[in-house]
Motif scaffolding. Structure first.
Motif, short mmCIF file in Angstrom:
data_model
loop_
_atom_site.label_atom_id
_atom_site.label_comp_id
_atom_site.label_asym_id
_atom_site.label_seq_id
_atom_site.Cartn_x
_atom_site.Cartn_y
_atom_site.Cartn_z
N CYS A 35 0.86 -1.19 0.00
CA CYS A 35 0.00 0.00 0.00
C CYS A 35 0.89 1.24 0.00
O CYS A 35 2.12 1.14 0.09
N HIS A 36 0.28 2.39 -0.04
CA HIS A 36 1.05 3.62 0.17
C HIS A 36 0.42 4.43 1.29
O HIS A 36 -0.80 4.36 1.51
N ILE A 37 1.23 5.18 2.01
CA ILE A 37 0.74 5.95 3.15
C ILE A 37 0.95 7.45 2.97
O ILE A 37 0.70 8.22 3.91
N ASP A 38 1.40 7.87 1.80
CA ASP A 38 1.43 9.30 1.53
C ASP A 38 0.05 9.73 1.06
O ASP A 38 -0.76 8.92 0.61
N ALA A 39 -0.24 11.01 1.18
CA ALA A 39 -1.52 11.57 0.76
C ALA A 39 -1.29 12.96 0.20
O ALA A 39 -0.25 13.58 0.44
N LEU A 40 -2.26 13.44 -0.54
CA LEU A 40 -2.16 14.80 -1.06
C LEU A 40 -1.99 15.78 0.10
O LEU A 40 -2.70 15.68 1.11
N THR A 41 -1.07 16.71 -0.06
CA THR A 41 -0.80 17.66 1.00
C THR A 41 -0.17 18.91 0.41
O THR A 41 0.08 19.00 -0.79
N ALA A 42 0.06 19.89 1.25
CA ALA A 42 0.78 21.11 0.87
C ALA A 42 2.04 21.19 1.71
O ALA A 42 1.95 21.22 2.94
N LYS A 43 3.19 21.19 1.08
CA LYS A 43 4.46 21.14 1.79
C LYS A 43 5.06 22.54 1.92
O LYS A 43 5.05 23.33 0.97
N TYR A 77 -1.07 40.80 6.75
CA TYR A 77 -1.18 39.35 6.83
C TYR A 77 0.20 38.71 6.79
O TYR A 77 1.04 39.04 5.94
N THR A 78 0.42 37.74 7.66
CA THR A 78 1.59 36.89 7.60
C THR A 78 1.21 35.65 6.80
O THR A 78 0.26 34.95 7.14
N GLN A 79 1.94 35.38 5.73
CA GLN A 79 1.64 34.25 4.86
C GLN A 79 2.76 33.22 4.89
O GLN A 79 3.88 33.49 5.34
N LEU A 80 2.43 32.03 4.42
CA LEU A 80 3.36 30.91 4.45
C LEU A 80 3.58 30.38 3.04
O LEU A 80 2.62 30.02 2.36
N GLY A 81 4.82 30.31 2.62
CA GLY A 81 5.12 29.73 1.32
C GLY A 81 4.95 28.22 1.36
O GLY A 81 5.64 27.52 2.09
N ALA A 82 4.01 27.70 0.59
CA ALA A 82 3.74 26.26 0.56
C ALA A 82 3.53 25.83 -0.89
O ALA A 82 3.10 26.61 -1.73
N ALA A 83 3.86 24.57 -1.16
CA ALA A 83 3.75 24.03 -2.51
C ALA A 83 2.86 22.79 -2.51
O ALA A 83 2.92 21.98 -1.58
N ALA A 105 1.29 16.50 -5.22
CA ALA A 105 0.39 15.59 -5.93
C ALA A 105 -1.00 16.17 -6.15
O ALA A 105 -2.00 15.48 -6.01
N GLY A 106 -1.08 17.45 -6.47
CA GLY A 106 -2.38 18.02 -6.80
C GLY A 106 -3.16 18.58 -5.65
O GLY A 106 -4.37 18.85 -5.80
N ALA A 107 -2.54 18.76 -4.50
CA ALA A 107 -3.24 19.37 -3.38
C ALA A 107 -3.41 20.87 -3.62
O ALA A 107 -2.99 21.41 -4.64
N MET A 108 -4.02 21.55 -2.67
CA MET A 108 -4.31 22.99 -2.73
C MET A 108 -5.31 23.30 -3.85
O MET A 108 -5.34 24.40 -4.38
N SER A 109 -6.11 22.32 -4.22
CA SER A 109 -7.21 22.54 -5.15
C SER A 109 -8.32 23.27 -4.42
O SER A 109 -8.19 23.63 -3.23
N MET A 110 -9.46 23.49 -5.09
CA MET A 110 -10.54 24.24 -4.47
C MET A 110 -11.08 23.58 -3.21
O MET A 110 -11.61 24.25 -2.33
N LEU A 146 0.85 20.94 5.46
CA LEU A 146 -0.47 21.34 5.91
C LEU A 146 -1.46 20.21 5.69
O LEU A 146 -1.31 19.42 4.76
N PHE A 147 -2.50 20.15 6.52
CA PHE A 147 -3.49 19.08 6.41
C PHE A 147 -4.80 19.54 7.03
O PHE A 147 -4.84 20.48 7.84
N ASP A 148 -5.86 18.88 6.66
CA ASP A 148 -7.18 19.17 7.22
C ASP A 148 -7.24 18.71 8.67
O ASP A 148 -6.91 17.56 8.97
N THR A 149 -7.67 19.60 9.56
CA THR A 149 -7.68 19.25 10.98
C THR A 149 -9.00 18.65 11.44
O THR A 149 -9.09 18.13 12.56
#
Length: 540
Positions: free
Chosen positions: A158-166, A179-185, A188-193, A306-309
């Motif tokens: 199996c795999h245990i990685d998931a879509l995320t923002a690094k 505003y203080t912002q964070l540079g994230a990338a 695998a297609g994360a940060m979609s709508m 980053l991830f959904d809490t």
């Protein structure tokens, strides 16, 4: 605004006068309070030809009756489902997931083996072992007490990685209107709508150096509260709110407002010379250091994401659904590990081969890194076992006698898009694990491997479903083709069906985790005997 009827509960009922003779001169009926003078006021109200006299006003507000209920307990949540919900919530990153599985294996009596050392004097028949790589991939195996060189391995991968923002290597951003912002990338297609307007947490691994001893180690971090948000543009702004959006400039998370005291953005005396100062916001570094209990200067580097809490939950009128983040593919990994744990004690005593579970990182981006399925961790681990206990057997013989289940989630039928599914290939939730087929080699399933697993399913009372894409659609991929081609072993692709694949929050059945555990446990218990009957029918 509608006034609740219970406001008038303590007053006399309203009198209703029905006037069937409509007077055109009156134009409309009147609502008249007995104590209210009518001279000088227009009391007409356009309604039906009914005069209603409301009761006198109460001298205090009477609340409407409100019934408050908890979630309906129509059925108990399956223990595996609840355990999976807790696992996802407490282990939000790939590093946390690998650590969790390592701890579960250790509690079950598995021995950790480092890749850095020789295994020859550590392996024994009847033993249970696991190894890890990069803190984000893992291979665990049980060697049957009756193992003989050349016998194969029953494997679930199996795999245990998931879509995320690094978080970017230099995540510090210029201040934008306070505003203080964070540079994230996106990974695998994360940060979609689906990632916009969500409460995003921050976690991962941090490399730290002890100031006194100079020892360098890795620590895991999981901030226990939402940290970031990608705000949408309100629809009031018109066309720009509908996109298209620039993934670099329109999806930058906000993590704070600038402090009232500008000195908070300056280095403190004890922070001068910190390796990460200037590359990341100093207030972010302070939060990370405080959470880990180390000085800012001890932070050497990190892999944060980053991830959904929001915690997963069961839902639906009858609690048929499981709504949860990061289902792909941690749900198959969770089920496979539990299947191995449930079967390991008996297999260690009676088994003739090797039972294996392999959990990989980087599947969502092609598996090309050392911790991915192409990195050789699975093949290398089996080679070490054969070298130590195989009495000169070759790996070719071992792989020829092996069978691989490539376990990755697959698409459940979406009732709103039925036209996109192939007829008779529409997996449903809470029915059983789905076999993934593809005519162009994106999946490893063929007639022989399918017949093999169907026999396992019959013996263990499991129901299988089937999925293949339409001719006018494209197929995804799994670790199956790369592993089976590397080892030359038989293989099948299958997985737990889910809705909303690659959304930040997906849906599967509330009984699907347990169904996955049941099938994978059945595979570990039955594959040897099924293979014996298959081999008996082959020409040697």
């Amino acid at each position: 605004m509608r006034v609740p009827s219970s406001v008038y509960l303590q007053s006399p009922p309203a009198s209703v006068e029905v006037n069937n003779a409509f007077d055109p001169a009156a134009q409309s009926p009147s609502f008249t309070h007995p104590d209210q003078p009518t001279s000088g006021r227009n009391t007409s109200f356009f309604a039906s030809n009914v005069n209603v006299t409301p009761p006198p006003a109460s001298d205090h507000f009477v609340h409407s009756e409100r019934v408050t209920r908890t979630a309906p307990k129509t059925k108990d949540v399956d223990p595996y489902t609840q355990a999976f919900i807790d696992f996802i919530y407490e282990n939000p990153t790939t590093y946390h997931a690998a650590e969790y599985f390592a701890e579960e294996l250790t509690k079950a009596g598995f021995t950790y083996l480092s890749e850095r050392v020789s295994w020859k004097d550590k392996l024994a028949k009847g033993g249970k072992y696991f190894t890890t790589r990069n803190g984000s991939s893992l291979v665990a195996f049980v060697i049957g007490a009756n193992y003989s060189g050349g016998n194969g391995a029953g494997m679930v991968a199996c795999h245990i990685d998931a879509l995320t923002a690094k978080v970017k290597p230099i995540s510090k951003k210029p201040v934008v209107e306070g505003y203080t912002q964070l540079g994230a990338a996106p990974y695998a297609g994360a940060m979609s709508m689906t990632w916009w307007d969500r409460d995003l947490g921050l976690g991962g691994r941090v490399v730290v150096k002890d100031e006194n001893s100079g020892i360098i180690k890795t620590k895991l971090i999981h901030l226990p509260y939402p940290v970031a948000r990608i705000p949408t543009l309100a629809p009031h702004f018109g066309a720009p709110a509908n996109g298209p959006f620039n993934p670099e400039t329109n999806t930058t998370p906000i993590i704070a407002l600038e402090p009232d005291d500008p000195a908070e953005n300056e280095l403190r005396p004890e922070e001068v010379g910190a390796p990460l100062a200037g590359r990341h916001n100093i207030r972010l570094l302070r939060v990370v250091a405080k959470e880990l209990g180390v000085p800012v200067k001890s932070l050497l580097n990190f892999d944060l994401e980053l991830f959904d809490t929001q915690k997963g939950t069961v839902g639906g009128l009858e609690q048929d659904f499981l709504f949860c983040p990061r289902i792909d593919d941690k749900i198959c990994a969770f089920a496979a590990v539990n299947g191995l744990l449930n079967s390991c004690e008996e297999y260690a005593v009676t088994g003739n081969s090797i039972n294996v579970v392999a959990l990989f990182d980087d599947e969502e981006i092609g598996s090309l890194l050392r911790q991915g399925a192409r990195g050789g961790l699975l093949e290398g681990s089996l080679t070490r076992v054969v070298d130590a206990l195989g009495n000169g057997a070759t790996m070719q013989q071992t792989f020829a006698n092996s069978f691989l289940v490539s376990a990755d989630v697959i698409h459940a039928v979406n009732p709103n898009f039925m036209n996109l599914y192939l007829q008779y290939h529409m997996p449903r939730l809470n029915v059983g694990v789905t076999v993934s087929c593809d005519p162009n080699g994106h999946m490893t399933t063929d007639a022989e491997s399918l017949a093999f697993m169907e026999e396992v399913a019959r013996r263990t009372n499991n129901t299988l479903q089937y999925f293949q894409i339409r001719n006018d659609s494209r197929s995804g991929g799994t670790v199956g083709p790369m592993l089976s081609s590397s080892m030359g072993c038989r293989s099948i692709d299958m997985g737990i069906p889910q809705l909303a694949m690659h959304s930040i929050r997906a849906c599967t059945g509330s009984r699907d985790v347990a169904l996955g555990v049941k099938l994978f446990q059945g595979f570990y218990e039955e594959w040897e005997d099924v293979d014996y009957h298959v081999r008996s029918g082959e020409k040697m």
